[in-house]
Design a protein around this motif. Structure first.
Motif, short mmCIF file in Angstrom:
data_model
loop_
_atom_site.label_atom_id
_atom_site.label_comp_id
_atom_site.label_asym_id
_atom_site.label_seq_id
_atom_site.Cartn_x
_atom_site.Cartn_y
_atom_site.Cartn_z
N SER A 78 0.82 -1.22 0.00
CA SER A 78 0.00 0.00 0.00
C SER A 78 0.86 1.27 0.00
O SER A 78 0.45 2.29 -0.54
N ALA A 79 2.03 1.17 0.61
CA ALA A 79 2.94 2.32 0.66
C ALA A 79 3.78 2.44 -0.61
O ALA A 79 4.62 3.33 -0.71
N GLY A 80 3.56 1.54 -1.56
CA GLY A 80 4.30 1.60 -2.82
C GLY A 80 5.68 0.96 -2.76
O GLY A 80 6.50 1.18 -3.65
N ILE A 81 5.92 0.15 -1.74
CA ILE A 81 7.20 -0.54 -1.60
C ILE A 81 7.09 -1.90 -2.29
O ILE A 81 6.19 -2.68 -1.99
N GLU A 82 8.00 -2.14 -3.21
CA GLU A 82 7.98 -3.43 -3.92
C GLU A 82 8.58 -4.50 -3.02
O GLU A 82 9.75 -4.41 -2.61
N THR A 83 7.78 -5.49 -2.67
CA THR A 83 8.22 -6.58 -1.80
C THR A 83 7.38 -7.81 -2.08
O THR A 83 6.41 -7.75 -2.83
N ASP A 84 7.78 -8.92 -1.49
CA ASP A 84 6.98 -10.13 -1.60
C ASP A 84 7.06 -10.91 -0.29
O ASP A 84 7.79 -10.55 0.63
N GLU A 85 6.29 -11.97 -0.22
CA GLU A 85 6.21 -12.75 1.00
C GLU A 85 7.56 -13.36 1.37
O GLU A 85 7.91 -13.44 2.55
N ALA A 86 8.34 -13.78 0.39
CA ALA A 86 9.64 -14.39 0.66
C ALA A 86 10.58 -13.40 1.34
O ALA A 86 11.31 -13.77 2.28
N GLU A 87 10.55 -12.14 0.90
CA GLU A 87 11.40 -11.13 1.52
C GLU A 87 10.98 -10.89 2.97
O GLU A 87 11.83 -10.75 3.86
N ILE A 88 9.69 -10.87 3.21
CA ILE A 88 9.19 -10.66 4.57
C ILE A 88 9.55 -11.84 5.45
O ILE A 88 9.97 -11.68 6.60
N ARG A 89 9.42 -13.05 4.93
CA ARG A 89 9.79 -14.24 5.71
C ARG A 89 11.29 -14.24 6.03
O ARG A 89 11.70 -14.62 7.12
N ALA A 90 12.12 -13.81 5.08
CA ALA A 90 13.56 -13.73 5.32
C ALA A 90 13.87 -12.70 6.41
O ALA A 90 14.69 -12.94 7.30
N ALA A 91 13.20 -11.55 6.34
CA ALA A 91 13.37 -10.53 7.38
C ALA A 91 12.90 -11.06 8.73
O ALA A 91 13.53 -10.80 9.76
N MET A 92 11.82 -11.83 8.72
CA MET A 92 11.28 -12.40 9.96
C MET A 92 12.30 -13.35 10.60
O MET A 92 12.52 -13.31 11.82
N GLU A 93 12.93 -14.17 9.78
CA GLU A 93 13.95 -15.09 10.31
C GLU A 93 15.13 -14.32 10.89
O GLU A 93 15.64 -14.65 11.97
N ALA A 94 15.58 -13.28 10.19
CA ALA A 94 16.70 -12.47 10.68
C ALA A 94 16.33 -11.76 11.97
O ALA A 94 17.14 -11.71 12.92
N LYS A 95 15.13 -11.22 12.04
CA LYS A 95 14.70 -10.51 13.24
C LYS A 95 14.48 -11.46 14.41
O LYS A 95 14.64 -11.08 15.57
N GLN A 96 14.12 -12.71 14.11
CA GLN A 96 13.97 -13.73 15.16
C GLN A 96 15.32 -13.95 15.85
O GLN A 96 15.40 -14.01 17.07
N ILE A 97 16.37 -14.03 15.05
CA ILE A 97 17.72 -14.22 15.59
C ILE A 97 18.13 -12.99 16.41
O ILE A 97 18.65 -13.13 17.52
N ASP A 98 17.88 -11.80 15.86
CA ASP A 98 18.20 -10.57 16.58
C ASP A 98 17.46 -10.49 17.90
O ASP A 98 18.04 -10.12 18.94
N ALA A 99 16.19 -10.83 17.90
CA ALA A 99 15.36 -10.77 19.11
C ALA A 99 15.89 -11.72 20.17
O ALA A 99 16.01 -11.36 21.35
N ARG A 100 16.21 -12.94 19.76
CA ARG A 100 16.73 -13.93 20.70
C ARG A 100 18.06 -13.43 21.31
O ARG A 100 18.26 -13.53 22.52
N ARG A 101 18.93 -12.89 20.47
CA ARG A 101 20.21 -12.38 20.97
C ARG A 101 20.01 -11.23 21.93
O ARG A 101 20.66 -11.15 22.97
N GLN A 102 19.09 -10.32 21.61
CA GLN A 102 18.82 -9.19 22.49
C GLN A 102 18.31 -9.67 23.85
O GLN A 102 18.75 -9.19 24.90
N LEU A 103 17.38 -10.61 23.83
CA LEU A 103 16.80 -11.08 25.08
C LEU A 103 17.78 -11.92 25.89
O LEU A 103 17.77 -11.87 27.13
N MET A 104 18.63 -12.66 25.23
CA MET A 104 19.65 -13.44 25.95
C MET A 104 20.66 -12.49 26.59
O MET A 104 21.18 -12.77 27.67
N GLY A 105 20.92 -11.36 25.95
CA GLY A 105 21.82 -10.36 26.50
C GLY A 105 21.25 -9.69 27.74
O GLY A 105 21.98 -9.23 28.61
N GLU A 106 19.91 -9.62 27.82
CA GLU A 106 19.25 -9.01 28.97
C GLU A 106 19.21 -9.93 30.17
O GLU A 106 19.11 -9.48 31.30
N ALA A 107 19.24 -11.23 29.91
CA ALA A 107 19.08 -12.21 31.02
C ALA A 107 20.29 -12.31 31.89
O ALA A 107 21.34 -11.91 31.67
#
Length: 107
Positions: A78-107
């Motif tokens: 809707s914002a005019g950004i060219e993307t697809d589901e595969a790109e979003i899934r790849a970003a989701m996997e990368a952010k999952q790793i980042d989130a886990r690392r951030q939370l492990m750093g807090e513990a």
């Protein structure tokens, strides 16, 4: 019998901690995904924060990640950004790793 009861309580406590950590990782991942998408859409800081919260809330619509993917895909297109589901899934996997690392750093 006390040893068995103690072991059972320990397993239950570990299960509860693991479930809580998984919930926190998913919430953090969704927030990071919201920030990623907001940056791609060129939102300012306040809009980015609000958008990240809306992505976290979108995850409560149904079980699994499809509700988040649908929201991100729809909003980016809707914002005019060219993307697809595969790109979003790849970003989701990368952010999952980042989130886990951030939370492990807090513990």
């Amino acid at each position: 019998m006390t040893t068995f009861d103690d072991r059972e309580k320990a397993f239950e406590a570990k299960f509860a901690r693991d479930e809580e950590m998984m919930f926190r990782v998913h919430a953090r991942r969704n927030r990071l995904l919201g920030i990623w998408a907001a940056e791609r859409m060129g939102l300012d800081a306040a809009e980015t924060e609000a958008y990240a919260k809306s992505v976290v809330q979108a995850d409560f619509e149904e079980a699994g990640d499809e509700d988040v993917i649908r929201k991100l895909l729809g909003d980016l297109v809707s914002a005019g950004i060219e993307t697809d589901e595969a790109e979003i899934r790849a970003a989701m996997e990368a952010k999952q790793i980042d989130a886990r690392r951030q939370l492990m750093g807090e513990a």
